[in-house]
Design a protein around this motif. Structure first.
Motif, PDB file in Angstrom:
ATOM      1  N   UNK A  30       0.805  -1.228   0.000  1.00 24.41           N
ATOM      2  CA  UNK A  30       0.000   0.000   0.000  1.00 24.41           C
ATOM      3  C   UNK A  30       0.842   1.283   0.000  1.00 24.41           C
ATOM      4  N   UNK A  31       2.114   1.164   0.412  1.00 27.06           N
ATOM      5  CA  UNK A  31       3.010   2.322   0.413  1.00 27.06           C
ATOM      6  C   UNK A  31       3.819   2.403  -0.886  1.00 27.06           C
ATOM      7  N   UNK A  32       3.494   1.547  -1.864  1.00 27.35           N
ATOM      8  CA  UNK A  32       4.223   1.491  -3.143  1.00 27.35           C
ATOM      9  C   UNK A  32       5.703   1.155  -2.930  1.00 27.35           C
ATOM     10  N   UNK A  33       5.967   0.329  -1.925  1.00 27.99           N
ATOM     11  CA  UNK A  33       7.309  -0.173  -1.662  1.00 27.99           C
ATOM     12  C   UNK A  33       7.352  -1.625  -2.119  1.00 27.99           C
ATOM     13  N   UNK A  34       8.270  -1.954  -3.005  1.00 27.61           N
ATOM     14  CA  UNK A  34       8.405  -3.332  -3.456  1.00 27.61           C
ATOM     15  C   UNK A  34       9.511  -4.031  -2.664  1.00 27.61           C
ATOM     16  N   UNK A  35       9.349  -5.326  -2.471  1.00 30.93           N
ATOM     17  CA  UNK A  35      10.327  -6.139  -1.749  1.00 30.93           C
ATOM     18  C   UNK A  35      10.597  -7.386  -2.569  1.00 30.93           C
ATOM     19  N   UNK A  36      11.831  -7.557  -3.004  1.00 27.05           N
ATOM     20  CA  UNK A  36      12.199  -8.698  -3.832  1.00 27.05           C
ATOM     21  C   UNK A  36      13.573  -9.217  -3.423  1.00 27.05           C
TER      22      UNK A  36
END
Length: 262
Positions: free
Chosen positions: A176-182
């Motif tokens: 929801x914060x437009x933070x991606x985690x990869x």
């Protein structure tokens, strides 16, 4: 010139002194990012930062340890140096080899802290900055644990399997914060020191890699660069295996049959 530009971005890379970490920091800087090289050995990080600066690239060095306070300090150093943080790359990792039977509490705690717990502390510390424009979190995992097993590395395998769980759950929570985690799962990347750098052991390992060579730090760095870029804005909660096909055969016998047929 890389198509994955990071101009105007600031990045923190942990474990950025040598090998994979140095390659990641270099490729991010070449793509236009300002990079904070956080490393346990400051001398090595300072040397790399100085060499990047000589090329006109923006790089600073800072100490890193995997404690909660150490993670907050690394994030703080990035904000102090560049005034922002857009890309968090947690690459620091590893473990002392130890059979399960003789594994000590200290070694287990050290391994979990460096590889897994620091994912939590770095992410917590970075969130206020990453929320500003949407950010990127990229973590170095491993094929060991999530996909394969290795003797004397049960503690490391458990930590890296936990890292993959962290990536998926954090990605959902932070979307929801437009933070991606990869994450990136490296296979056997050639090193110039350590047990896996021994020539005989390295030769045996390479025989079981379908593409026929060990990996290089840049092979991991370019995957990291993609995840850090705007081109990966719609990818989250994923890991990519970069291993020369090492995890494809069901057993060593499959590779031996391949040699016989060749």
């Amino acid at each position: 010139m890389t198509p994955f530009r990071l101009d105007g971005k600031a990045a923190l890379v942990t474990g950025a002194g040598r090998g994979i970490g140095a390659a990641i920091a270099t490729r991010l800087a070449e793509a236009g990012a300002q990079v904070l090289l956080a490393n346990r050995s400051m001398g090595v990080a300072q040397e790399l930062a100085a060499s990047l600066a000589l090329r006109g690239l923006a790089a600073r060095a800072a100490p890193f340890d995997a404690t909660e306070d150490g993670c907050r300090a690394a994030v703080g150093a990035t904000l102090q140096a560049f005034g922002r943080l857009d890309i968090l790359v947690h690459n620091a990792g590893g473990c002392p080899w130890s059979p399960l039977e003789t594994l000590t509490g200290d070694v287990l705690e050290q391994t979990l802290a460096l590889n897994l717990k620091s994912c939590f502390w770095l992410t917590q510390a970075a969130l206020p900055a990453l929320r500003r424009d949407g950010g990127r979190i990229v973590i170095t995992s491993s094929v060991t644990g999530p996909r394969v097993a290795m003797r004397d590395a049960t503690h490391y395998a458990a930590a890296k399997a936990g890292v993959n769980g962290f990536i998926r759950s954090a990605a959902l929570e932070l979307a929801p914060h437009r933070i991606t985690v990869n994450g990136v799962e490296p296979g056997f990347v050639a090193k110039d020191r350590g047990r896996l750098s021994e020539p005989a052991r390295k030769e045996r390992l390479v025989r079981y890699i379908p593409l026929g060579t060990a990996g290089a730090p840049d092979d991991i760095a370019f995957a990291m660069l993609y995840f850090a870029s705007d081109q990966a804005r719609w990818v989250t909660g994923q890991t990519i295996v970069v291993d020369g096909g090492m995890t494809l055969p069901e057993s060593g016998r499959v590779m031996e049959e391949t040699w016989d047929d060749a």
